[in-house]
Design an enzyme around this catalytic site. Sequence first.
Site, PDB file in Angstrom:
ATOM      1  N   ILE A  20       0.806  -1.220   0.000  1.00 43.60           N
ATOM      2  CA  ILE A  20       0.000   0.000   0.000  1.00 43.60           C
ATOM      3  C   ILE A  20       0.838   1.268   0.000  1.00 43.60           C
ATOM      4  CG2 ILE A  20      -2.019  -1.068   1.057  1.00 43.60           C
ATOM      5  CD1 ILE A  20      -1.120  -0.038   3.745  1.00 43.60           C
ATOM      6  N   GLY A  21       2.162   1.157   0.098  1.00 43.52           N
ATOM      7  CA  GLY A  21       2.969   2.368   0.061  1.00 43.52           C
ATOM      8  C   GLY A  21       4.438   2.086   0.240  1.00 43.52           C
TER       9      GLY A  21
ATOM     10  N   GLY B  34       8.240   4.491   1.101  1.00 41.04           N
ATOM     11  CA  GLY B  34       8.867   5.787   1.330  1.00 41.04           C
ATOM     12  C   GLY B  34      10.147   5.633   2.115  1.00 41.04           C
ATOM     13  N   GLY B  35      10.636   6.762   2.622  1.00 40.47           N
ATOM     14  CA  GLY B  35      11.907   6.751   3.323  1.00 40.47           C
ATOM     15  C   GLY B  35      11.897   5.937   4.600  1.00 40.47           C
ATOM     16  N   MET B  36      10.713   5.792   5.222  1.00 43.64           N
ATOM     17  CA  MET B  36      10.632   5.028   6.465  1.00 43.64           C
ATOM     18  C   MET B  36      10.382   3.544   6.216  1.00 43.64           C
ATOM     19  SD  MET B  36      11.384   6.453   9.230  1.00 43.64           S
ATOM     20  CE  MET B  36      10.685   5.193  10.296  1.00 43.64           C
TER      21      MET B  36
ATOM     22  N   VAL C  79       5.307  -0.377   3.090  1.00 43.81           N
ATOM     23  CA  VAL C  79       4.111  -0.622   3.895  1.00 43.81           C
ATOM     24  C   VAL C  79       3.202  -1.614   3.174  1.00 43.81           C
ATOM     25  CG1 VAL C  79       2.157   0.453   5.070  1.00 43.81           C
ATOM     26  CG2 VAL C  79       4.279   1.745   4.761  1.00 43.81           C
TER      27      VAL C  79
ATOM     28  N   ASP D 186       6.618  14.879  10.688  1.00 45.21           N
ATOM     29  CA  ASP D 186       6.217  14.784   9.273  1.00 45.21           C
ATOM     30  C   ASP D 186       4.706  14.926   9.143  1.00 45.21           C
ATOM     31  OD1 ASP D 186       6.570  14.568   6.550  1.00 45.21           O
ATOM     32  OD2 ASP D 186       6.668  12.380   6.545  1.00 45.21           O
TER      33      ASP D 186
END
Length: 225
Positions: A18-19, A21-23, A26, A134
């Site tokens: 579902i996603g 990114g930098g973290m 997901v 964020d």
Amino acid sequence: MSLDAGRRLAHYRIVEKIGEGGMGVVWKARDTRLGRDVVIKLLPVELENDTERLARLELEARTVAAINHPNIVTLYSVEEADGIRFLTMEWIDGRSLTEVVPEQGLALNRFFDIAIALTDAVAAAHDRGITHRDLKPANVMVTPEGRVKVLDFGLAKATEAAEAAEDRDPSERSTRGLTEAGRVLGTIMYMSPEQVRGEVVDHRSDIFSLGIVLYEMATGERPFK
């Protein structure tokens, strides 16, 4: 390490990506023990084998998990299976605030419904000494019933603390924050001046970012482009 839909990770069955990114990456997953949907977030590769940084992350996760607030997504656990370290969190069925806000901004009553819930969530986290770092519409979910849920409280803080432990040059941290949105310092359009400069941030940076989000909710535009 990547996952695929249908794979099992411990007692979680991976449903869909579902996603990313930098973290981390997901995924939506099914907790087969408790019979509920959850979110699984794989930790960034650079965290996988760094015991000190993992310890810091787990300490932060315990702090965030202790928050019991109706407008903050619940962080369940930090786990490891098949050599993969990951976080599990509450699954929210809804739309991001980015999708909810129309081009001309929200109607006044709708604005206050969301703004009050969002501000209350931020204040509750700050009362626990937790800074988001964020805040942006993409990190706020709104359910079909109109409930507001803020995602990822404290996770960015944990990673920033880990990078500071490496004694990385502040200008380098700033550059990374600008070029990798959401990585450590935030997302450029919503960042406070101290975040842009790569300086140490606290709850006041969240308040700055919150003001930008509220402006966008009211007008449909960001104040800084």
